[in-house]
Design an enzyme around this catalytic site. Structure first.
Site, PDB file in Angstrom:
ATOM      1  N   HIS A 165       0.750  -1.121  -0.011  1.00  0.00           N
ATOM      2  CA  HIS A 165       0.045   0.080  -0.056  1.00  0.00           C
ATOM      3  C   HIS A 165       0.949   1.260   0.050  1.00  0.00           C
ATOM      4  O   HIS A 165       0.394   2.191  -0.615  1.00  0.00           O
ATOM      5  CB  HIS A 165      -0.805   0.072   1.131  1.00  0.00           C
ATOM      6  CG  HIS A 165      -1.985  -0.929   0.966  1.00  0.00           C
ATOM      7  ND1 HIS A 165      -2.873  -1.374   2.034  1.00  0.00           N
ATOM      8  CD2 HIS A 165      -2.720  -1.282  -0.090  1.00  0.00           C
ATOM      9  CE1 HIS A 165      -3.781  -2.121   1.485  1.00  0.00           C
ATOM     10  NE2 HIS A 165      -3.755  -2.032   0.140  1.00  0.00           N
ATOM     11  N   ARG A 168      -9.395  -8.754 -10.862  1.00  0.00           N
ATOM     12  CA  ARG A 168      -8.639  -9.969  -9.825  1.00  0.00           C
ATOM     13  C   ARG A 168      -9.756  -9.719  -8.852  1.00  0.00           C
ATOM     14  O   ARG A 168      -9.476  -8.859  -7.922  1.00  0.00           O
ATOM     15  CB  ARG A 168      -7.319  -9.435  -9.404  1.00  0.00           C
ATOM     16  CG  ARG A 168      -6.169  -9.625 -10.180  1.00  0.00           C
ATOM     17  CD  ARG A 168      -5.023  -9.426  -9.791  1.00  0.00           C
ATOM     18  NE  ARG A 168      -3.909  -9.959 -10.309  1.00  0.00           N
ATOM     19  CZ  ARG A 168      -2.875  -9.216 -11.287  1.00  0.00           C
ATOM     20  NH1 ARG A 168      -3.197  -7.836 -11.839  1.00  0.00           N
ATOM     21  NH2 ARG A 168      -1.968  -9.921 -11.916  1.00  0.00           N
ATOM     22  N   ARG A 204     -12.351 -12.372 -13.183  1.00  0.00           N
ATOM     23  CA  ARG A 204     -11.776 -13.491 -12.956  1.00  0.00           C
ATOM     24  C   ARG A 204     -12.479 -14.278 -11.823  1.00  0.00           C
ATOM     25  O   ARG A 204     -12.594 -13.314 -10.750  1.00  0.00           O
ATOM     26  CB  ARG A 204     -10.445 -13.516 -12.859  1.00  0.00           C
ATOM     27  CG  ARG A 204      -9.791 -14.836 -12.221  1.00  0.00           C
ATOM     28  CD  ARG A 204      -7.974 -14.822 -12.108  1.00  0.00           C
ATOM     29  NE  ARG A 204      -7.382 -13.854 -11.141  1.00  0.00           N
ATOM     30  CZ  ARG A 204      -6.430 -13.690 -11.074  1.00  0.00           C
ATOM     31  NH1 ARG A 204      -5.548 -14.348 -11.804  1.00  0.00           N
ATOM     32  NH2 ARG A 204      -5.963 -13.163  -9.792  1.00  0.00           N
ATOM     33  N   GLU A 259      -2.153 -20.574 -16.980  1.00  0.00           N
ATOM     34  CA  GLU A 259      -0.959 -20.306 -16.231  1.00  0.00           C
ATOM     35  C   GLU A 259      -0.506 -21.467 -15.812  1.00  0.00           C
ATOM     36  O   GLU A 259       0.324 -21.105 -14.838  1.00  0.00           O
ATOM     37  CB  GLU A 259      -1.488 -19.143 -15.328  1.00  0.00           C
ATOM     38  CG  GLU A 259      -2.595 -19.472 -14.729  1.00  0.00           C
ATOM     39  CD  GLU A 259      -3.250 -18.493 -13.643  1.00  0.00           C
ATOM     40  OE1 GLU A 259      -2.549 -17.488 -13.171  1.00  0.00           O
ATOM     41  OE2 GLU A 259      -4.340 -18.429 -13.084  1.00  0.00           O
ATOM     42  N   ASN A 300       2.692 -14.445 -15.157  1.00  0.00           N
ATOM     43  CA  ASN A 300       3.233 -14.611 -13.949  1.00  0.00           C
ATOM     44  C   ASN A 300       3.250 -15.895 -13.378  1.00  0.00           C
ATOM     45  O   ASN A 300       4.346 -16.579 -13.093  1.00  0.00           O
ATOM     46  CB  ASN A 300       2.487 -13.581 -12.859  1.00  0.00           C
ATOM     47  CG  ASN A 300       2.292 -12.272 -13.410  1.00  0.00           C
ATOM     48  OD1 ASN A 300       3.101 -11.737 -14.353  1.00  0.00           O
ATOM     49  ND2 ASN A 300       1.286 -11.662 -12.786  1.00  0.00           N
ATOM     50  N   ASP A 301       2.356 -16.497 -13.353  1.00  0.00           N
ATOM     51  CA  ASP A 301       2.215 -17.964 -12.840  1.00  0.00           C
ATOM     52  C   ASP A 301       2.706 -18.961 -13.776  1.00  0.00           C
ATOM     53  O   ASP A 301       3.584 -19.758 -13.671  1.00  0.00           O
ATOM     54  CB  ASP A 301       0.903 -18.528 -12.636  1.00  0.00           C
ATOM     55  CG  ASP A 301       0.482 -17.941 -10.985  1.00  0.00           C
ATOM     56  OD1 ASP A 301       1.285 -18.156 -10.047  1.00  0.00           O
ATOM     57  OD2 ASP A 301      -0.406 -17.316 -10.869  1.00  0.00           O
ATOM     58  N   ARG A 327       7.623 -17.312  -7.848  1.00  0.00           N
ATOM     59  CA  ARG A 327       7.539 -16.003  -8.260  1.00  0.00           C
ATOM     60  C   ARG A 327       7.607 -14.868  -7.260  1.00  0.00           C
ATOM     61  O   ARG A 327       8.215 -13.655  -7.562  1.00  0.00           O
ATOM     62  CB  ARG A 327       6.157 -15.676  -8.833  1.00  0.00           C
ATOM     63  CG  ARG A 327       5.052 -15.671  -7.949  1.00  0.00           C
ATOM     64  CD  ARG A 327       3.535 -15.783  -8.478  1.00  0.00           C
ATOM     65  NE  ARG A 327       2.963 -14.438  -8.757  1.00  0.00           N
ATOM     66  CZ  ARG A 327       1.863 -14.284  -9.465  1.00  0.00           C
ATOM     67  NH1 ARG A 327       1.137 -15.258  -9.573  1.00  0.00           N
ATOM     68  NH2 ARG A 327       1.221 -12.941  -9.492  1.00  0.00           N
ATOM     69  N   CYS A 381      -2.423 -11.410 -19.856  1.00  0.00           N
ATOM     70  CA  CYS A 381      -2.841 -10.416 -18.433  1.00  0.00           C
ATOM     71  C   CYS A 381      -1.719 -10.563 -17.521  1.00  0.00           C
ATOM     72  O   CYS A 381      -1.851  -9.629 -16.747  1.00  0.00           O
ATOM     73  CB  CYS A 381      -4.125 -10.857 -18.083  1.00  0.00           C
ATOM     74  SG  CYS A 381      -4.450 -12.371 -17.545  1.00  0.00           S
TER      75      CYS A 381
END
Ligand code: PEP
Ligand code: MG
Length: 845
Positions: A457, A564, A601, A695, A718-719, A729, A766
């Protein structure tokens, strides 16, 4: 001359005595910590074996030490490897500094829970101050709690006080502690034992607190945690050798297996401020030249007990209301932005029932409101941190932030505005979201922290404020003198100390060019992403909130390629209602409108993404466990409710539903059946498009079988990279190798596109690869139809598409698929860019 007295130690538990040498843990059986006894318990309350003061009780509640008036120190450790339970199964009944009588209950524990979740329940009682003793019982006897067990010969009082320092102390460089659970009994014993091997007086320092390094209990009492910056100081003949050896020992994890050096930190403490460059990772892009201002925390004094519980309850209530009001002001100022959502999440934490219950229970026991609130927030934050998830660690920071806000209100301590000089570059161990949001960009040019992550954050707020920031710096940054001139090159994650004028000029020129280019890209962000030879690519957004959806539309996003959904309610401890969910999906769909794609998703919980209202058992390999669609199919109600809420927004946008982590066809078929059932129940005839994320390598390899049954694919690089290369990762030391440009990953993308196009299905990317300007010609050349990218990068990616020719990209991709490493791929792409375009002023990082 000291006289010898006798002191009885009572059994702290009922159970069976076990000889120390039979304890299956060398740190105890070798007596390196101290001699004593072991009990296999049949009771569940650990009691004081002697009268004295609680010199340390571990936050996790599994170990406690008592020091009596003669300096005798006794350590009790419940179970083996129980530090890993992070407090689960233990209730502390005493606190540090409290005087206790022999036989007084110290810790209650849940023997069943510990027996199942830890290595052993064997409980140790060790005389760590080293007095000789004789046994009062024999062999493997059954003993009762409170029964006399050992008789100690107590001579001259021993001391764990800080050693007297004569002469000038030598200090080691700060070392970032790699041990996941800090210096708990085992590594603390190794450290204290090593310190005893030197003649010098040695201290271990954590911020303002110091401990005699030769005292195990004093070292444990420092309550260190992973990532703490520790220093060793020594005075005496072998001081230099001592600090070198002990700093190295700390950096290596004090013999604890699996203690890896913290990200970005060299294995051994390095020459500190003589370095001219410190490296971290980019949290918020940009650069600045200014002077160091170290941010130090204000220590708050908290009284433990209070006479009037009703007054304490009222004080806590008042502080909670005031904190909520202050957060509302910040929320109103921030409006509907990521910042606003962070303060909303903080407000929700103030209402968390479990936190409030913990605090109220402590007040009922006679604790002060400040002590009770602080203990509750601290214990929960520590629990989050110990659960090893990036997101939970970030939530822990939010909780500590809210905790401090309320604590200051209870104590009536005003937060002094930082008196900052001009051109300040703040250096801190960690900044809280509140501190970050309160920074004045007129004075603060940027900041650099030792802790924190690029997705925290704090990083989000820094980006919102337009402040360059880096995180993950080595701890030696904390030793930089105030006023040191530094150049913060956040794009490259670098902090240059005393930079040469030429470097400053070069960076400022680059920055101007970058700003100019970004202005142009923003101005043209409404234009379609059309290649020079007329091929249209859909550039959409990866979002996690309504605010991001709105921002994406402003920046020229052509839709949402990835919502997400697990992030929508991540701070909730109870599941959102159907109405809540419908309102959220409908608001996002409404922001897009009926002409744009919205790809929702379904919950991708598990792995590194826990969700408080979806409790899960701990897993040894969470990334290979119950994650994504697997978890949802195991708990179909979760999926049904989500489908129902998503379906309610049909018509507001071009609705697509996407399943994460699909690895088998049966998962797709099962999910489709549930979707059909729910649509039928709602009387919806036209199902939304249903697609899967690619993924997991099995999904890519079977893309030809999936293609007839899906409406679209979206590749989660990413995955896909993590699972193809077998590299975590988030692994700090594999970060540079877990590279999505690896040809093995690219070949899986190529074959997925081929299979999809053979069935007239579209393919998006994505994962973060789609947000890399360098990857644009490659992904286009591989035939990808849609790039779903991080919101702020929409204009840059659209501009990059407009600069290339599809035919050239295809030739390039063909060549690249034959390469053997990610480095070769990156090099080929850079060369291609140089050959086809005017040099780009944008820095790659
Ligand atoms: C991915 O894995 O590439 C992806 C987009 O999903 P996430 O990063 O949310 O796991
Ligand atoms: Mg993923």
């Amino acid at each position: 001359m000291a006289t010898t007295q006798h002191l009885q130690l009572l059994a702290p538990l009922s159970g069976v005595l076990v000889p120390l040498e039979q304890v299956p843990d060398p740190v105890f059986s070798s007596r390196v910590i101290g001699d004593g006894l072991c009990i296999d318990p049949t009771s569940q309350t650990l009691c004081a074996p002697l009268a004295g003061v609680v010199s340390n009780v571990q936050d996790s509640g599994h170990a406690v030490s008592i020091t009596d008036d003669n300096g005798v120190q006794v350590l009790m450790h419940i179970g083996l490897d129980t530090v890993n339970l992070a407090g689960q199964g233990f209730s502390r009944l005493v606190s540090e500094g409290q005087r206790v009588e022999a036989g007084q209950p110290l810790i209650e524990f849940d023997a069943d829970y510990i027996a199942v979740h830890a290595r052993s329940l064997l409980t140790l009682l060790l005389v760590v101050s080293g007095e000789p003793f004789t046994w009062r019982v024999a062999g493997n006897a059954l003993v009762d709690s409170g029964q006399p067990l050992l008789q100690l010969e107590v001579g001259t009082p021993t001391s764990t006080a800080m050693p007297e320092e004569e002469g000038e102390a030598l200090f080691s460089k700060p070392v970032m502690l790699p041990n996941a659970n800090g210096l708990h009994a085992r590594p603390a014993a190794v450290f204290a034992q090593a310190a005893k091997g030197f003649k010098a007086s040695i201290c271990l320092h954590k911020r303002q607190a110091s401990a005699n390094a030769k005292s195990l209990v004093a070292v444990m009492a420092l309550q260190t945690a992973q990532g703490d910056a520790l220093q060793v100081s020594a005075v005496g003949v072998d001081a230099e050798a001592a600090i070198k050896a002990l700093a190295e020992l700390l950096a290596s994890g004090c013999g604890e297996a699996g203690a890896a050096p913290v990200a970005g930190e060299p294995a051994v403490a390095v020459a500190a401020v003589t370095d001219t460059l410190l490296r971290g990772v980019c949290a918020s892009a940009g650069s600045a030249f200014g002077q160091v201002v170290q941010v130090t925390e204000q220590a708050l004094e908290i009284a433990e007990s209070a006479a009037n519980p009703a007054a304490e309850r009222a004080s806590l209530k008042r502080a909670l209301v005031q904190a909520a009001e202050a957060l509302q002001v910040l929320r109103d100022q921030a409006g509907s932005t990521a910042q606003g959502e962070i303060f909303q999440a903080h407000q929700e934490l103030l209402e968390d029932p479990s936190l409030l219950e913990q605090a109220q229970a402590l007040i009922a026991e006679g604790k002060s409101a400040a002590f009770a609130w602080n203990s509750a927030t601290h214990a929960t934050a520590e629990l989050f941190k110990s659960l090893n998830g990036t997101l939970l660690a970030e939530r822990a920071l939010d909780l500590e932030d809210v905790g401090q806000r309320v604590l200051r209100l209870i104590l009536g301590v005003r937060e002094d505005a930082w008196a900052l000089p001009e051109r300040a570059i703040l250096i801190a161990g960690q900044l809280t979201p509140s501190q970050t949001a309160g920074l004045d960009p007129r004075k603060v040019l940027g900041f650099a922290t030792v802790g924190g992550g690029a997705t925290s954050h704090v990083a989000i707020l820094a980006r919102a404020l337009g402040l360059p920031a880096i995180c993950g710096l080595p701890a030696q940054a904390l030793a930089l003198a105030n006023g040191t001139q530094v150049l913060l090159d956040a794009d490259r994650g670098e902090l240059h100390l005393q930079p040469a004028p030429a470097l400053i000029e070069q960076l400022q020129a680059t920055r101007l060019q970058q700003q100019q280019r970004q202005r142009e890209e923003r101005e043209q962000s409404g234009l379609p992403a059309m290649t020079r030879d007329g091929h249209h690519i859909e550039v959409t957004a990866n979002i996690a909130s309504l605010a991001e959806a709105e921002q994406a539309m402003e920046l020229g996003g052509e839709g949402v390629g990835l919502l997400r959904s697990e992030f929508l309610y991540q701070d909730r401890s109870v599941a959102p209602s159907h109405e809540d969910q419908v309102a959220t999906y409908s608001a996002i769909a409404g922001a897009l409108g009926p002409a744009r794609n919205l790809v929702v998703r379904t919950l991708d919980v598990g792995g590194d993404k826990p969700l408080a209202y979806v409790p899960m058992e701990a897993e040894t390999n969470p990334f290979l466990g119950m994650r994504g669609v697997r978890l949802c199919l195991e708990r179909p109600q979760l999926l049904r409710e989500q489908f129902r809420a998503i379906l309610a927004s049909a018509g507001l946008a071009r609705l697509h539903i996407m399943l994460p982590m699909v690895s088998q066809l049966s998962e797709l078929r099962q999910a489709r059946r549930i979707l059909e059932d729910e649509a039928q129940a709602l009387g919806i005839e036209a199902l939304p498009k249903l697609g899967i994320m690619v993924e997991v390598p099995s999904a890519a390899l079977l893309a030809d079988l999936f293609a007839p049954e899906v409406d679209f694919f979206s590749i989660g690089t990413n995955d896909l990279t993590q699972y193809t290369l077998a590299m975590d990762r988030d692994h700090p030391r594999l970060a540079s190798q877990a590279d999505s440009f690896h040809p093995a990953v690219l070949r899986l993308i190529a074959s997925t596109v081929k299979a999809a196009h053979a069935h007239d299905k579209w393919v998006g990317v994505c994962g973060a690869l789609a947000s890399e300007v360098l990857a644009v010609p490659l992904l286009l050349g591989l035939g990808v139809d849609e790039l779903s990218v991080s919101v702020p990068l929409i204009p840059a990616i659209k501009a990059s598409v407009r600069e290339v020719e599809l035919s050239q990209c295809q030739a390039l991709a063909g060549r690249i698929l034959g390469l053997e490493s990610a480095e070769q791929v990156r090099e080929a792409l850079l060369q291609h860019r140089q050959a086809t375009q005017a040099p780009s002023p944008v820095l790659e990082n």
